[in-house]
Design an enzyme around this catalytic site. Structure first.
Site, PDB file in Angstrom:
ATOM      1  N   SER A 115      82.488  74.686  69.520  1.00  0.00           N
ATOM      2  CA  SER A 115      83.126  74.395  68.236  1.00  0.00           C
ATOM      3  C   SER A 115      84.610  74.728  68.276  1.00  0.00           C
ATOM      4  CB  SER A 115      82.453  75.226  67.148  1.00  0.00           C
ATOM      5  OG  SER A 115      83.222  75.234  65.976  1.00  0.00           O
ATOM      6  N   GLN A 135      84.249  70.307  70.502  1.00  0.00           N
ATOM      7  CA  GLN A 135      84.069  69.698  69.179  1.00  0.00           C
ATOM      8  C   GLN A 135      85.305  69.929  68.311  1.00  0.00           C
ATOM      9  OE1 GLN A 135      83.098  71.919  66.181  1.00  0.00           O
ATOM     10  NE2 GLN A 135      83.621  70.146  64.936  1.00  0.00           N
ATOM     11  N   ARG A 172      75.234  78.368  47.097  1.00  0.00           N
ATOM     12  CA  ARG A 172      73.831  78.290  47.523  1.00  0.00           C
ATOM     13  C   ARG A 172      73.014  79.059  46.504  1.00  0.00           C
ATOM     14  NH1 ARG A 172      76.555  80.051  52.708  1.00  0.00           N
ATOM     15  NH2 ARG A 172      76.505  78.188  54.004  1.00  0.00           N
ATOM     16  N   HIS A 291      74.292  67.937  59.789  1.00  0.00           N
ATOM     17  CA  HIS A 291      74.988  69.213  60.008  1.00  0.00           C
ATOM     18  C   HIS A 291      74.024  70.392  59.780  1.00  0.00           C
ATOM     19  CE1 HIS A 291      79.344  70.464  60.506  1.00  0.00           C
ATOM     20  NE2 HIS A 291      78.735  71.636  60.407  1.00  0.00           N
ATOM     21  N   ASP A 322      70.384  65.772  65.949  1.00  0.00           N
ATOM     22  CA  ASP A 322      70.294  67.223  65.783  1.00  0.00           C
ATOM     23  C   ASP A 322      69.887  67.554  64.367  1.00  0.00           C
ATOM     24  OD1 ASP A 322      72.770  68.347  64.165  1.00  0.00           O
ATOM     25  OD2 ASP A 322      73.620  66.867  65.527  1.00  0.00           O
ATOM     26  N   GLY A 323      69.152  68.683  64.242  1.00  0.00           N
ATOM     27  CA  GLY A 323      68.698  69.138  62.939  1.00  0.00           C
ATOM     28  C   GLY A 323      67.215  69.412  62.943  1.00  0.00           C
ATOM     29  N   GLY A 324      66.841  70.687  62.871  1.00  0.00           N
ATOM     30  CA  GLY A 324      65.442  71.062  62.696  1.00  0.00           C
ATOM     31  C   GLY A 324      64.632  71.191  63.964  1.00  0.00           C
ATOM     32  N   ARG A 326      62.872  72.860  66.773  1.00  0.00           N
ATOM     33  CA  ARG A 326      62.453  74.249  67.015  1.00  0.00           C
ATOM     34  C   ARG A 326      61.444  74.374  68.149  1.00  0.00           C
ATOM     35  NH1 ARG A 326      66.115  74.306  64.174  1.00  0.00           N
ATOM     36  NH2 ARG A 326      66.394  75.226  62.119  1.00  0.00           N
ATOM     37  N   GLY A 345      70.916  73.856  67.312  1.00  0.00           N
ATOM     38  CA  GLY A 345      71.865  74.779  66.690  1.00  0.00           C
ATOM     39  C   GLY A 345      71.236  76.143  66.482  1.00  0.00           C
TER      40      GLY A 345
HETATM   41  C1  LIG Z   1      75.848  78.756  61.607  1.00  0.00           C
HETATM   42  C2  LIG Z   1      76.173  77.334  61.947  1.00  0.00           C
HETATM   43  C3  LIG Z   1      77.473  76.983  62.297  1.00  0.00           C
HETATM   44  C4  LIG Z   1      77.775  75.664  62.614  1.00  0.00           C
HETATM   45  N1  LIG Z   1      79.061  75.333  62.999  1.00  0.00           N
HETATM   46  C5  LIG Z   1      79.337  74.064  63.393  1.00  0.00           C
HETATM   47  C6  LIG Z   1      80.623  73.719  63.904  1.00  0.00           C
HETATM   48  O1  LIG Z   1      81.516  74.539  63.979  1.00  0.00           O
HETATM   49  N2  LIG Z   1      80.820  72.429  64.288  1.00  0.00           N
HETATM   50  C7  LIG Z   1      79.842  71.470  64.218  1.00  0.00           C
HETATM   51  O2  LIG Z   1      80.080  70.317  64.586  1.00  0.00           O
HETATM   52  N3  LIG Z   1      78.618  71.789  63.759  1.00  0.00           N
HETATM   53  C8  LIG Z   1      78.343  73.042  63.364  1.00  0.00           C
HETATM   54  N4  LIG Z   1      77.083  73.362  62.933  1.00  0.00           N
HETATM   55  C9  LIG Z   1      76.036  72.320  62.951  1.00  0.00           C
HETATM   56  C10 LIG Z   1      75.323  72.297  64.304  1.00  0.00           C
HETATM   57  O3  LIG Z   1      76.150  71.811  65.315  1.00  0.00           O
HETATM   58  C11 LIG Z   1      74.079  71.404  64.248  1.00  0.00           C
HETATM   59  O4  LIG Z   1      74.443  70.161  63.689  1.00  0.00           O
HETATM   60  C12 LIG Z   1      72.944  72.019  63.419  1.00  0.00           C
HETATM   61  O5  LIG Z   1      72.892  73.414  63.593  1.00  0.00           O
HETATM   62  C13 LIG Z   1      71.627  71.392  63.841  1.00  0.00           C
HETATM   63  O6  LIG Z   1      70.578  71.880  63.080  1.00  0.00           O
HETATM   64  P1  LIG Z   1      69.618  73.078  63.561  1.00  0.00           P
HETATM   65  O7  LIG Z   1      70.399  74.333  63.327  1.00  0.00           O
HETATM   66  O8  LIG Z   1      68.450  72.943  62.664  1.00  0.00           O
HETATM   67  O9  LIG Z   1      69.319  72.853  65.025  1.00  0.00           O
HETATM   68  C14 LIG Z   1      76.763  74.681  62.588  1.00  0.00           C
HETATM   69  C15 LIG Z   1      75.456  75.052  62.243  1.00  0.00           C
HETATM   70  C16 LIG Z   1      75.152  76.359  61.934  1.00  0.00           C
HETATM   71  C17 LIG Z   1      73.736  76.723  61.594  1.00  0.00           C
END
Ligand SMILES: Cc1cc2nc3c(=O)[nH]c(=O)nc-3n(C[C@H](O)[C@H](O)[C@H](O)COP(=O)(O)O)c2cc1C
Length: 411
Positions: A115, A135, A172, A291, A322-324, A326, A345
């Site tokens: 990041s 990124q 939130r 995200h 990406d997302g979820g 596990r 993430g």
């Molecule tokens: C604590 C946190 C910080 C994040 N910071 C960034 C970031 O700096 N840049 C970015 O592109 N995505 C960021 N993300 C999004 C992650 O890259 C990713 O899209 C997301 O965590 C995927 O979902 P997951 O946590 O369920 O795997 C962040 C996510 C989390 C949880």
């Protein structure tokens, strides 16, 4: 003979949920809260995981394959498993942060995302030998963006990820963690009651003689060693005019020139029309992503919107999700619906918090083993054989956002 302490916790964990529980116990509450993240009522963040659980798998009872392969290529790189580290900005949960994550990814033969809000510099991360995707958010003046791209290129990254979906949603329902402006003596005294109850976490930093770093070194102006504080960086981002599609095309073009044609990936695509525009803008790949549910709450889980997007643009560019994610079976489900690989993430952030570099490696191993057992269960020899027919998909699961709008029914 030295007796092992029988109550000592085995540092290896068997699932991402166990890593999360260890992270919860180990981290001070505000730090854990920053990793949980989410936005508004948390609809998207919960749907990201819940949607995977709606999909089923159909096992065979004989004829399983003895050898199963999960190596693939992504954005011009060979990867040993279809799982890549997504860039996240809150890795000061461990003194080695992004460097530990990069080492673990590199040891396992996959890519790491870094990041621009990272706590470690791009030079320190690429020095580990990890193949790094840098990124960038759409933040700052154009000449500043160009300097940052040039710096990443000079450090030897293998590609750029542009994340432009952030909506600055605030509030939130479960309350946001307090993040200090910087970690100095006054802050440490103020946070002491929350931190003192987590001696093991404190000890991780105590051992290295460091304190959590809340600056963004990759946003430092040229020639300056220290980057802005997290809030300074956030302010620049908030006050930057949002990007247009022409801006995305500009960024991609600049990166093409600076890097000599390394991949440019747009992260955060949920809509079919946006995926088509991304192809027009010349991107090499997209991540279908909300995200991690930290953004516009109410956005469906990426796994629900993946198939219509992958079917349409998957032949032109490399699509990931990406997302979820596990577990390995989540990876298999995403691949069956058209993703070339997934980004993770929170899963690796829990691992990092639970056990540093080894914890991140542990998470990647869990996902690898999970993919392997799912392939075995379905009688497949390779991830490349996965198709939607391998899944049990309930009616109405898929969502097409920004797709053709059906004509209204005649009255
Ligand atoms: C604590 C946190 C910080 C994040 N910071 C960034 C970031 O700096 N840049 C970015 O592109 N995505 C960021 N993300 C999004 C992650 O890259 C990713 O899209 C997301 O965590 C995927 O979902 P997951 O946590 O369920 O795997 C962040 C996510 C989390 C949880």
């Amino acid at each position: 003979m030295k007796l092992e302490n029988p109550w000592k916790q085995n540092p290896w964990f068997e699932s991402v949920a166990v890593a999360q529980e260890r992270a919860r116990k180990r981290l001070p509450q505000p730090v854990y809260g920053a990793l949980v993240a989410g936005s508004e009522r948390g609809q998207s963040v919960s749907d990201n995981e819940a949607a995977f659980a709606e999909l089923g798998l159909a096992p065979v009872v004989a004829g399983q394959q003895a050898e199963r392969d999960q190596a693939t290529t992504l954005w011009g790189q060979e990867i040993s498993q279809p799982v890549v580290i997504s860039p996240t900005g809150v890795q000061a949960v461990h003194p080695d942060g992004e460097v530990a994550v990069a080492r673990a990814a590199s040891n396992r033969g996959t890519l790491t995302g870094l990041s621009n809000f990272a706590s470690k510099s791009v030079e320190d991360v690429t020095a580990t030998g990890a193949r790094t995707m840098f990124q960038m958010y759409w933040t700052g003046e154009r000449d500043v963006m160009l300097q940052r791209m040039q710096r990443a290129q000079d450090a030897g990254v293998v590609g750029l990820i542009a994340t432009t979906d952030w909506s600055f949603s605030i509030g939130r329902d479960w309350g946001s963690p307090e993040i200090p402006e910087k970690v100095d003596l006054r802050t440490m005294v103020r946070f002491a009651p929350k931190v003192a109850t987590k001696p093991r976490w404190l000890w991780t930093f105590g051992r290295t003689g460091t304190i959590p770093d809340l600056t963004a070194p990759n946003l430092a102006p040229p020639g300056e060693a220290t980057g802005p504080t997290f809030f300074g960086a956030y302010y620049e981002w908030m006050t930057t005019q949002p990007p247009s599609w022409d801006d995305i095309a500009w960024m991609r073009e600049q990166w093409q020139q600076i890097s000599g044609g390394k991949p440019f990936v747009l992260k955060g695509v949920c809509r079919l029309d946006d995926a088509l525009r991304a192809v027009d803008a010349g991107v090499s790949g997209i991540s279908v992503s909300n995200h991690g549910g930290n953004n516009l709450d109410g956005t469906p889980a990426p796994i629900r919107v993946l198939a219509p997007i992958a079917e349409r643009v998957g032949g032109d560019i490399e699509v990931v999700l990406d997302g979820g994610v596990r577990r390995g079976s989540d990876v298999v489900k995403a691949l069956a619906l058209g993703a070339r690989a997934v980004l993770i993430g929170r899963a690796y952030l829990w691992g990092l918090a639970a056990n540093g570099e080894e914890g991140v490696g542990n998470v990647l191993d869990i996902l690898r083993m999970g993919v392997d057992s799912a392939l075995r269960g379905m009688g497949l020899a390779s991830i490349h054989e996965l198709t939607p027919e391998h899944l049990i998909v309930p009616d109405g699961f898929h969502r097409t956002l920004g797709g053709p709008v059906p004509a209204p029914a005649p009255r």
